[in-house]
Structure formats: structure tokens, C-alpha cells
Design an enzyme around this catalytic site. Sequence first.
Site, PDB file in Angstrom:
ATOM      1  N   ASN A 218      -5.803  -1.091  -4.868  1.00  0.00           N
ATOM      2  CA  ASN A 218      -6.163  -1.452  -3.496  1.00  0.00           C
ATOM      3  C   ASN A 218      -6.128  -0.206  -2.625  1.00  0.00           C
ATOM      4  OD1 ASN A 218      -6.568  -3.175  -1.151  1.00  0.00           O
ATOM      5  ND2 ASN A 218      -4.378  -2.890  -0.692  1.00  0.00           N
TER       6      ASN A 218
ATOM      7  N   HIS B 167      -5.339   0.890   1.348  1.00  0.00           N
ATOM      8  CA  HIS B 167      -4.719   0.389   2.573  1.00  0.00           C
ATOM      9  C   HIS B 167      -4.730   1.520   3.607  1.00  0.00           C
ATOM     10  CE1 HIS B 167      -2.122  -2.035   5.088  1.00  0.00           C
ATOM     11  NE2 HIS B 167      -1.409  -0.946   5.313  1.00  0.00           N
TER      12      HIS B 167
ATOM     13  N   SER C 238      -3.713   4.987   1.770  1.00  0.00           N
ATOM     14  CA  SER C 238      -3.059   5.003   0.452  1.00  0.00           C
ATOM     15  C   SER C 238      -3.845   4.131  -0.518  1.00  0.00           C
ATOM     16  CB  SER C 238      -1.634   4.423   0.540  1.00  0.00           C
ATOM     17  OG  SER C 238      -0.867   5.090   1.526  1.00  0.00           O
TER      18      SER C 238
ATOM     19  N   ASP D 253       1.067  -4.807  -0.260  1.00  0.00           N
ATOM     20  CA  ASP D 253       0.987  -3.377   0.071  1.00  0.00           C
ATOM     21  C   ASP D 253       2.215  -2.595  -0.430  1.00  0.00           C
ATOM     22  OD1 ASP D 253      -1.427  -3.871   1.416  1.00  0.00           O
ATOM     23  OD2 ASP D 253      -0.433  -4.230   3.315  1.00  0.00           O
TER      24      ASP D 253
END
Length: 218
Positions: free
Chosen positions: A109, A111, A138, A147
Site C-alpha cells: 500500500n 500512504h 510511505s 497503515d
Amino acid sequence: MARVRTGVLISGRGSNLQALLDAAASQDFPAEIVCVLSNRPGAGGLARAEAAGVTALTVDHKGFETREAFEDALHTELEHQGVELVCLAGFMRLLTPGFVNRWTGRMINIHPSLLPSFKGVDTHQRALDAGVKLTGASVHFVSAEMDAGPIIGQAAIPVLPGDNAEALAARVLGAEHQLYPECLRQVASGEARLVDGRVTLGHGAAPDARLVNPPARN
Ligand code: GAR
């Protein structure tokens, strides 16, 4: 070398998706984007996928009674497309531990903050409110806690006088587009390795690289 079959999950305009598509357009890139799934009908990123000749599908979460039923449909589609690695790129649905665990070590992912600071939404406004002088983005492996998975890579940018959330978001986004393809490259090639819950990079910054705000004046 076989390229890693990669699926990208989006909810919106898909500018990070575009950065990944552009990188993966080269046959030398170790990941191939084989499908793009959106939970929102008409998401801008779907047209980007189509323009790149990549299968673009909508799995509308509103069509399902439960989060689990929605995720089962997502999972089935990813399996059907032979996806080995999942990239979340502006995918704005929380995923249950059940789904996340099925993709442990195989889902990443991006973020828009320097994790572990500013998890969740409204990251840029919260960074401004906190008065930080550097912020960024990140890329991390996805874990059941939001997260919070092992960090693969980060990009830092300065917060400038007069910045508002929109201006900051735009500059962070530019850094995201540089960061995400390189992180995907390292994960797909096996250069970035997950060892004891932390990521070891194959290729990292030079030891003397630094971003200082305020910078020293000569
Ligand atoms: C990006 O800034 C991404 O980091 C963020 O949404 C934006 C999507 O833009 N993701 C999150 O906030 C996830 N928590 P894009 O659709 O143009 O790539």
C-alpha cells in the site's frame, strides 16, 4: 524472467496507478499489471487501465450486504486473474483481517505520510497542524492493523511556509509517483525482503543523502 502478475486496487483518479502502469510498460520491469479493480464505478483510474490495455473491472462494495461478501468477490476476481501480488493505490476501503491474511507478504500500500506518523485520513492537514517540517509518503506491506505493516520505502519532502493541505498533497503526490514504482520493483524482483517483520532493501539511499529543513546557509 517471468514477471510477477500484479493487480492494483483503486477507488479514484489513479495517478499512482498511472505511475505503476508507466513503469510496468517496460518488459524489463519485474511486475506486470494484469488487472485493475475499483470499488467505485466510474473511478478515473479505470480509464487509465483501459488506455494501457489492462483489464479494468469494478467490484462495487455497495452491491454487497457485508464487508466479507465484498472482499470474497474481490478475492475471487484476483484469483481468476492469476494475481500474485496486490498493490493498493488510493484504495479507500478498510480491509478485514480475513482478507489481509490471505495476502500476507503479497499486498502493498502507499500512504501519504511518513509512517508511523499520521496514519489514517486527513494526513496533510494533521501534518500541518502538528507543525512538522518534513513530511512525505510511505509504501508498506499491508497488515491487519491499518497503515502499520512493515515499511518498504519512504519519500520525504519539506513543508513550506504558506502550505495548505492541497498544496502539500500535490507535492507529496509527486514523490509518491517516484516512490511507488521503485518499491514495487524491489518487491517483485525479490530485492526487498521481509525478514522478521522488517524489510531489507536491495537498493537504498546513499549513506550521505539527507533532506534538512531548514537547510544550512553558507
Ligand atoms: C494518494 O495520495 C495515496 O497515497 C492516498 O490516496 C491518494 C490516491 O491518489 N492513499 C491513502 O490515503 C490511503 N490511506 P491517486 O488515486 O491519484 O493515486
